[in-house]
Each structure stands twice: as C-alpha cells, then as structure tokens.
Design an enzyme around this catalytic site. Structure first.
Site, PDB file in Angstrom:
ATOM      1  N   VAL A 138      36.919  98.985 -70.749  1.00 53.40           N
ATOM      2  CA  VAL A 138      35.764  98.295 -70.166  1.00 53.40           C
ATOM      3  C   VAL A 138      35.950  96.860 -70.648  1.00 53.40           C
ATOM      4  O   VAL A 138      35.665  96.535 -71.792  1.00 53.40           O
ATOM      5  CB  VAL A 138      34.433  98.918 -70.631  1.00 53.40           C
ATOM      6  CG1 VAL A 138      33.245  98.139 -70.067  1.00 53.40           C
ATOM      7  CG2 VAL A 138      34.355 100.387 -70.208  1.00 53.40           C
ATOM      8  N   PRO A 139      36.523  95.998 -69.782  1.00 57.11           N
ATOM      9  CA  PRO A 139      37.172  94.752 -70.218  1.00 57.11           C
ATOM     10  C   PRO A 139      36.257  93.613 -70.651  1.00 57.11           C
ATOM     11  O   PRO A 139      36.182  92.565 -69.998  1.00 57.11           O
ATOM     12  CB  PRO A 139      38.000  94.371 -68.999  1.00 57.11           C
ATOM     13  CG  PRO A 139      37.224  94.907 -67.846  1.00 57.11           C
ATOM     14  CD  PRO A 139      36.616  96.194 -68.337  1.00 57.11           C
ATOM     15  N   CYS A 140      35.632  93.766 -71.803  1.00 60.03           N
ATOM     16  CA  CYS A 140      34.783  92.702 -72.335  1.00 60.03           C
ATOM     17  C   CYS A 140      35.590  91.464 -72.701  1.00 60.03           C
ATOM     18  O   CYS A 140      35.039  90.363 -72.775  1.00 60.03           O
ATOM     19  CB  CYS A 140      33.983  93.208 -73.523  1.00 60.03           C
ATOM     20  SG  CYS A 140      34.946  94.048 -74.783  1.00 60.03           S
ATOM     21  N   HIS A 141      36.901  91.617 -72.882  1.00 59.21           N
ATOM     22  CA  HIS A 141      37.747  90.467 -73.225  1.00 59.21           C
ATOM     23  C   HIS A 141      37.871  89.478 -72.067  1.00 59.21           C
ATOM     24  O   HIS A 141      38.277  88.347 -72.274  1.00 59.21           O
ATOM     25  CB  HIS A 141      39.144  90.936 -73.662  1.00 59.21           C
ATOM     26  CG  HIS A 141      39.908  91.658 -72.614  1.00 59.21           C
ATOM     27  ND1 HIS A 141      39.698  92.993 -72.320  1.00 59.21           N
ATOM     28  CD2 HIS A 141      40.884  91.234 -71.775  1.00 59.21           C
ATOM     29  CE1 HIS A 141      40.517  93.359 -71.349  1.00 59.21           C
ATOM     30  NE2 HIS A 141      41.245  92.309 -71.005  1.00 59.21           N
TER      31      HIS A 141
END
Length: 177
Positions: A138-141
């Site tokens: 879940v690409p919070c980056h």
C-alpha cells in the site's frame, strides 16, 4: 471471560536491496504487515493495534515471490497480493487512495486528500498515511511534498528515495544535512 489464543501469522524475512523486508501474512495468505527490519518494533505495534494479539511464526510467506519480483523490477507484482483490511473507515479510505497512485507516479498529501474527496483533511490524510501497516504494498512512499520534495517516511528518507527511483518517479532529492 475466556482467554483467546493469539492469531497465528507467518513472519517472512526477505532480503531486498534496501534491507530485510518483514512480511506478515495470516493463515489464508493475506498480508497483515510489511515493513523493514530496522522498524520491527513499529510493525509489531501496528499489528497489535489493527489485529490484536498475533503469534508470529517464522516461515515462508505466500507473498515472497511477489516481493522478490517487485524488487527485481516487476513493479506491478505487489498489486494482486491479498490484504486484510484494518483501521478506521477514514484510514481505509486513505489507504485505498494510496492504491490508486501507480508506480512511477507521486502525489502530494493535498492531492491525496482531494483524490479521496476530503480536500480539507490534509493533516488527517498524513496521519493515516503514516499509520499504514502494509508499506510498499500500500504505497505510502509515493506521497511527497507539494513542491516535489521528499517528506517523512516511516522507513526513512533514503529508503523512500530508493523506492521512488526504483519505480521511475520524479522528485526533488533531499538536501544533505
């Protein structure tokens, strides 16, 4: 009152170019957590917050091949991994919004707030982003500052920069301290 047994979960430690990844899956193979070795304490805290007591058993996660494929350059490999939903309704809305940011794309906190229909909730979006228990997948980056600069990342800014470069995203490099 009956004592419940802790839920069993597999903890796989997977070498990556940016450190050992910690991947936790439930008995059905759904992701509960993804973090890095240097943030294991935080990962365990988030696991407890969202899933209660979990008994981590070392083993091979069914997500291992997808994680290895992602770090080998197959950027969409993580998209189909099953995830167990957790968190508040708002957090889930933010995390669903993160899943709309494609590899190579970045979005500001304000842009994410607008994308999920909560344009005045920029700070709340930032807090929910930071509470994401399944980083990278879940690409919070992929959330960066409005000016294109790197902003906080639970895995550290050098790791965030590596992940974004790996995905071909554009951003302003962090200034040397």
């Amino acid at each position: 009152m009956r004592n419940r047994r802790p839920e069993p979960a597999v903890l796989d430690r997977i070498p990556t170019p940016v450190g050992e990844a910690l991947v936790v899956t439930d008995e059905a193979g759904a992701l509960l957590a993804f973090d890095f070795e240097d943030y294991e304490r935080r990962m365990r805290r988030l696991l407890a917050r969202y899933h209660g007591e979990v008994a981590l058993v070392p083993g091979r996660s069914p997500a291992r091949s997808a994680v290895e494929a992602y770090f080998s350059g197959e950027l969409s490999a993580l998209e189909a991994l099953p995830r167990r939903r957790a968190g508040t309704a708002f957090q889930q809305k933010v995390w669903d919004g993160l899943l709309t940011i494609r590899p190579g794309e970045t979005l500001s906190y304000r842009g994410l707030a607008e994308r999920i229909g909560a344009p005045t909730a920029v700070r709340a979006v930032g807090l929910a982003n930071g509470a994401n228990p399944i980083g990278v997948v879940v690409p919070c980056h992929r959330v960066i500052g409005a000016d294109g600069s790197l902003t906080g990342y639970g895995g550290g800014l050098p790791r965030k920069a590596w992940l974004l470069k790996h995905e071909g995203a554009r951003f302003k490099p962090a200034l040397a301290a």
